[in-house]
Design a protein around this motif. Structure first.
Motif, PDB file in Angstrom:
ATOM      1  N   SER A 104      35.537  43.836  26.868  1.00  0.00           N
ATOM      2  CA  SER A 104      35.519  44.984  27.761  1.00  0.00           C
ATOM      3  C   SER A 104      34.467  46.011  27.338  1.00  0.00           C
ATOM      4  CB  SER A 104      36.921  45.604  27.817  1.00  0.00           C
ATOM      5  OG  SER A 104      37.026  46.598  28.799  1.00  0.00           O
ATOM      6  N   ASP A 247      36.036  45.916  34.799  1.00  0.00           N
ATOM      7  CA  ASP A 247      37.346  46.244  35.357  1.00  0.00           C
ATOM      8  C   ASP A 247      37.528  47.758  35.449  1.00  0.00           C
ATOM      9  OD1 ASP A 247      37.674  46.759  32.651  1.00  0.00           O
ATOM     10  OD2 ASP A 247      39.531  45.614  32.438  1.00  0.00           O
ATOM     11  N   ARG A 248      36.528  48.524  35.021  1.00  0.00           N
ATOM     12  CA  ARG A 248      36.564  49.977  35.108  1.00  0.00           C
ATOM     13  C   ARG A 248      35.474  50.493  36.028  1.00  0.00           C
ATOM     14  NH1 ARG A 248      37.352  52.724  29.138  1.00  0.00           N
ATOM     15  NH2 ARG A 248      38.817  51.223  28.260  1.00  0.00           N
ATOM     16  N   ASP A 311      46.418  48.840  31.652  1.00  0.00           N
ATOM     17  CA  ASP A 311      46.590  48.503  33.058  1.00  0.00           C
ATOM     18  C   ASP A 311      47.671  47.458  33.274  1.00  0.00           C
ATOM     19  OD1 ASP A 311      45.112  46.340  32.114  1.00  0.00           O
ATOM     20  OD2 ASP A 311      43.831  46.229  33.881  1.00  0.00           O
ATOM     21  N   GLY A 327      46.629  53.328  38.263  1.00  0.00           N
ATOM     22  CA  GLY A 327      45.458  53.230  37.405  1.00  0.00           C
ATOM     23  C   GLY A 327      45.492  54.152  36.214  1.00  0.00           C
ATOM     24  N   HIS A 332      40.302  52.320  35.102  1.00  0.00           N
ATOM     25  CA  HIS A 332      41.011  51.152  35.636  1.00  0.00           C
ATOM     26  C   HIS A 332      41.795  51.611  36.867  1.00  0.00           C
ATOM     27  CE1 HIS A 332      40.941  49.524  31.333  1.00  0.00           C
ATOM     28  NE2 HIS A 332      40.316  48.613  32.061  1.00  0.00           N
ATOM     29  N   THR A 341      44.458  42.994  39.216  1.00  0.00           N
ATOM     30  CA  THR A 341      44.136  43.764  38.014  1.00  0.00           C
ATOM     31  C   THR A 341      43.134  44.844  38.400  1.00  0.00           C
ATOM     32  OG1 THR A 341      43.412  43.574  35.696  1.00  0.00           O
ATOM     33  CG2 THR A 341      42.228  42.248  37.312  1.00  0.00           C
ATOM     34  N   GLY A 342      42.780  45.715  37.452  1.00  0.00           N
ATOM     35  CA  GLY A 342      41.783  46.729  37.742  1.00  0.00           C
ATOM     36  C   GLY A 342      40.457  46.088  38.121  1.00  0.00           C
TER      37      GLY A 342
END
Length: 447
Positions: A104, A247-248, A311, A327, A332, A341-342
């Motif tokens: 990430s 994912d952000r 998340d 969130g 996220h 998912t985010g």
């Protein structure tokens, strides 16, 4: 014994804490646990493996594929893809298991392994614990002959499937919106600019040339100064910053002011409420969300359900109440109607769609909430478990809470991925928050 899985999979320094042999064992154990209740049929169990561009991902993905194939699971490698893309594709391909190799927002030398079950859903704690237990019980031998799993290298249509999904999820015409996107030299480097341009936006991409070593390096959602400067230089309407696995999503308005995850959730929640699309008028957020979000949602008659940080916990609460939006302050944002998912790219599309729908600037939309000063200090520690048990820490927290009263709050919690303890303080004045947070951080560091 320390639990192998953290708040977001298994993570550590690649080739030291997270090695190829460990990845192979994890793959074999996950294949055993996640396919044992599978209904028999003509097709053998199938797993998808995706990764971000960091150099160790190639090694770990190969090891994971070998471990799974050794237990009779066919593996389809989808190459570099955002985490939410891997989650979507796990469902879209009808796979039994999804695996994302990514750390990430962490620096390049780190890496991580995240698992998804059928349908592209993150695993609950008990399943992760079963996988960890199974690692210690694995036989060194497995299926032979035709029962050995196959490994198919690089699905040719994976990215196209994900892009089509994003286009279908947000059908707004973004023509006339000029956006700068910081891809963090990560998994969004190709996908995000394409998705935004396909929706009609005028896109300028920065940090979108990954070379296996530059992911998150001075860029992305953890280095917002880059996108702030770029938005002003390009005269853009907004900027969007992703992290390494996308994912952000954090944003920047035309003046270069950061619009964080809390503000993005406030913008999307009030928009969904207007369309009667916010189930039970409820937003799911974590304990780290700014007090200003709670106050703003209260003014609009929106209830907040609060969860632990991560998340996965937001997702659990979303599922329990069949809620529409949740969130984290970090960016996220989860919209269950379109993602399991985010999804940073989806968030960016929805944010720009709200601008197009209302004709308002991002700065105007972000005015739905007032952000209270919030100071976060990450304190390196050697034993995260001992911090909250220390009497001096509890005393310091009580003193800080008494000092802040109703105008602020204190939150201390361990990082789920690093040897850090996070000290967060909110107050009416930033200087006051800094002083209180500094005192608490000093006490934590001394434990």
């Amino acid at each position: 014994m320390t639990r192998l899985f953290g708040t977001d999979g298994v993570r550590g320094l690649a080739n030291e804490a997270l090695t190829a042999p460990l990845a192979m064992k994890l793959g074999a154990a996950a294949a055993t646990v996640l396919t044992r209740d599978r209904a028999s049929g003509r097709r053998r169990p199938m797993a998808l493996i995706g990764r971000d561009p960091r150099v160790s991902g190639e090694m770990l993905a190969a090891a994971m594929a070998a471990g799974m194939a050794s237990k009779g699971v066919d593996v389809l490698r989808v190459g570099v893809i955002p985490t939410p893309g891997l989650a979507f594709l796990t469902d879209d391909y009808g796979a039994d298991i999804g695996v994302m190799i990514s750390a990430s927002h962490n620096p390049m030398p780190d890496n991580g392994i995240k698992f998804f079950s059928a349908g592209g859903k993150k695993l609950p704690d008990d399943l992760e614990d079963e996988i960890e237990s199974a690692m210690h019980e694995l036989s060194e031998t497995g299926p032979t002959g035709t029962a050995i799993g196959r490994v198919i290298e690089e699905a040719v249509d994976a990215q196209d499937r994900y892009l089509a999904h994003l286009k279908a999820a947000v059908s707004a015409d973004l023509s006339g919106i000029k956006v700068v996107v910081d891809c963090a030299n990560g998994a969004a480097s190709d996908v995000a600019p394409k998705a935004y341009a396909a929706a009609g936006a005028d896109v300028t991409a920065i940090f979108n040339t990954p070379n296996a070593f530059n992911i998150n390096d001075g860029s992305g959602s953890t280095h917002m100064e880059q996108i702030q400067q770029a938005v002003v230089e390009h005269g853009a309407d907004l900027g969007l910053a992703h992290d390494g696995d996308a994912d952000r999503c954090l944003a920047v308005d035309a003046e270069g002011t950061i619009v964080d995850g809390d503000q993005i959730m406030a913008i999307l929640a009030t928009g969904m409420q207007e369309r009667n699309a916010l189930h039970d008028n409820t937003l799911v957020a974590t304990v780290m969300s700014n007090l200003g979000l709670k106050l703003a949602m209260r003014e609009h008659g929106i209830e907040i359900k609060e969860t632990a940080v991560g998340d996965r916990y937001v997702l659990e609460e979303l599922g329990r109440g069949d809620y529409s939006l949740g969130g984290e302050q970090s960016g996220h944002v989860v919209v269950p109607a379109h993602a399991t998912t985010g999804d940073g790219t989806l968030t960016g599309l929805m944010l720009m769609a709200r601008m197009a729908e209302t004709g308002k600037t991002l700065r105007e939309l972000a005015g739905v909430m007032t952000v209270l000063p919030q100071v976060l200090i990450n304190v390196p520690v050697s034993n995260k478990g001992a911090i909250m048990e220390a009497e001096e820490v509890q005393t310091a927290i009580q003193q800080a809470e008494a000092e802040l009263g109703d105008s602020g709050r204190v939150l201390l919690r361990p990082s789920g991925t690093e040897e850090l303890f996070r000290v967060m303080v909110e107050a009416a004045e930033e200087e006051h928050a800094r002083k209180v947070a500094g005192r608490l951080a000093a006490v934590v560091a001394a434990v």
